[in-house]
Design an enzyme around this catalytic site. Structure first.
Site, PDB file in Angstrom:
ATOM      1  N   LYS A  54       0.849  -1.192   0.000  1.00 51.22           N
ATOM      2  CA  LYS A  54       0.000   0.000   0.000  1.00 51.22           C
ATOM      3  C   LYS A  54       0.883   1.239   0.000  1.00 51.22           C
ATOM      4  O   LYS A  54       0.648   2.193  -0.751  1.00 51.22           O
ATOM      5  CB  LYS A  54      -0.886   0.029   1.248  1.00 51.22           C
ATOM      6  CG  LYS A  54      -2.094  -0.862   1.133  1.00 51.22           C
ATOM      7  CD  LYS A  54      -2.878  -0.868   2.424  1.00 51.22           C
ATOM      8  CE  LYS A  54      -3.975  -1.898   2.364  1.00 51.22           C
ATOM      9  NZ  LYS A  54      -4.562  -2.245   3.642  1.00 51.22           N
ATOM     10  N   GLN A  98      -5.273  -1.502   9.584  1.00 49.79           N
ATOM     11  CA  GLN A  98      -5.188  -2.846   9.007  1.00 49.79           C
ATOM     12  C   GLN A  98      -5.842  -3.873   9.943  1.00 49.79           C
ATOM     13  O   GLN A  98      -5.502  -3.946  11.119  1.00 49.79           O
ATOM     14  CB  GLN A  98      -3.707  -3.194   8.777  1.00 49.79           C
ATOM     15  CG  GLN A  98      -3.460  -4.512   8.091  1.00 49.79           C
ATOM     16  CD  GLN A  98      -3.959  -4.523   6.645  1.00 49.79           C
ATOM     17  OE1 GLN A  98      -3.800  -3.555   5.907  1.00 49.79           O
ATOM     18  NE2 GLN A  98      -4.564  -5.619   6.254  1.00 49.79           N
ATOM     19  N   ASP A 121     -11.593   2.787   3.808  1.00 49.14           N
ATOM     20  CA  ASP A 121     -11.992   1.379   3.714  1.00 49.14           C
ATOM     21  C   ASP A 121     -13.516   1.241   3.640  1.00 49.14           C
ATOM     22  O   ASP A 121     -14.031   0.176   3.307  1.00 49.14           O
ATOM     23  CB  ASP A 121     -11.503   0.617   4.958  1.00 49.14           C
ATOM     24  CG  ASP A 121     -10.366  -0.333   4.636  1.00 49.14           C
ATOM     25  OD1 ASP A 121     -10.164  -0.633   3.449  1.00 49.14           O
ATOM     26  OD2 ASP A 121      -9.699  -0.787   5.588  1.00 49.14           O
TER      27      ASP A 121
END
Ligand code: NDP
Length: 293
Positions: A54, A98, A121
């Site tokens: 990422k 995460q 997200d």
């Protein structure tokens, strides 16, 4: 029928290129550099690789990347404090924590702390609510990537029968919602579904997000259906080495479908590309700038 293979790698590379062009315009015309902050708790090797990728992709697109690594004994309070700092930081337009988090931390409490407009997200309940009610929120990356590939392949999805196998909050449910928003007739199947072969067999679009290797058999697929395989499963081969397979029996399904995503190289590469796109969208919205097209 032999399916054409939907090349997720090429699709993702194309999207990343578009994102980089948008970032260039934002920098030169508006003095805005979108910034993505990723918080990783613990030392799970798979998560570390994912976070590193990422970071690389964010920098390659010309954006600012901020990485915060925390020990796996970090308290929920400390983690929440970090998220609150990032919420208040004007250089940060997207925040991603995460998952999974260690067991002593309440994941929902952490996600609900992320400012919804920075929740790239799309897991915050405000964003799930906006998706469900047709509002303008942040949409989860993996399902959004699947929709992009489906629309690229099929054009309008209106009126098609779609079956999503899996009902998780991060893939199955938002996927079903997005298909509904595209005017598909949507069925969500899960572990209690009766007669899964029959349910899958009536679909024009099958999205498998289960986490069980090759659960969806090729023989179940309706002739000409489009199959999107979200699953990523590592299995052991006869020679003792391992390989990645999806949730769909690829070779047999490819003989019946009109198009299918492979694993690896299908949905997987799209997720990071959409994350970058979401960060640009979030930055533009926060700064009141029209997103470059
Ligand atoms: P979850 O484990 O959260 O959800 C799995 C879903 O599958 C559940 O709804 C479960 O039903 C359903 N299910 C399990 N067994 C069966 C069965 N025998 N028949 C029908 N349905 C079943 O997984 P995720 O949604 O998080 O992930 C799914 C897969 O997608 C995984 O392989 C994951 O690695 C992959 N993934 C890939 C991403 C990418 O970037 N490509 C991103 C995210 C995930 P029930 O609710 O009844 O238990």
């Amino acid at each position: 029928m032999t399916a054409s293979i939907i090349d997720g790698k090429a699709f993702a590379a194309n999207l990343k290129e578009k994102v980089a062009q948008k970032v260039h315009i934002l920098k030169t015309e508006h003095g805005l550099t979108p910034g993505l902050a990723v918080v990783l708790v613990g030392e799970d090797p798979a998560s570390q690789v994912y976070v590193r990728n990422k970071n690389k992709s964010t920098v390659a697109a010309g954006m600012n990347s901020f990485e915060y690594l925390m020990n796996d004994d970090v308290s929920e309070e400390e983690l929440i404090k970090k998220v609150e700092e990032l919420n208040a930081d004007p250089a940060v337009h997207g925040i991603l924590v995460q998952l999974p988090l260690p067991k002593h931390i309440n994941e929902a409490a952490v996600i609900e702390t992320i400012a919804p407009q920075k929740d790239v997200d799309g897991f915050h309940v405000i964003n799930s609510g906006l998706l469900a009610t047709g509002g303008k929120g942040m949409v989860p990356c993996t399902p959004l990537g699947c929709i992009m590939m489906l629309k690229d392949r099929l054009g309008s999805l209106s009126g098609l029968d779609a079956v999503v196998v899996g009902r998780s909050n991060i893939v199955g449910k938002p996927m079903a919602q997005l298909l509904l928003n595209e005017s598909c007739t949507v069925t969500i199947a899960h572990s209690r579904t009766r007669n899964l072969p029959e349910v899958v067999g009536r679909a024009d679009i099958v999205v498998a997000a289960v986490g069980v290797p090759e659960l969806v058999k090729g023989a179940w697929i309706k002739e000409g259906a489009v199959v999107i395989d979200v699953g990523i499963n590592r299995i052991e081969k006869e020679d003792g080495k391992t390989k990645l397979v999806g949730d769909v029996e690829f070779d047999k399904a490819a003989k019946r479908a009109s198009a299918i995503t492979p694993v690896p190289g299908g949905v997987g590469p799209m997720t990071i590309a959409v994350l970058l796109q979401n960060t640009v969208t979030a930055a533009c919205r926060q700064m009141g700038i029209d997103e470059p097209v």
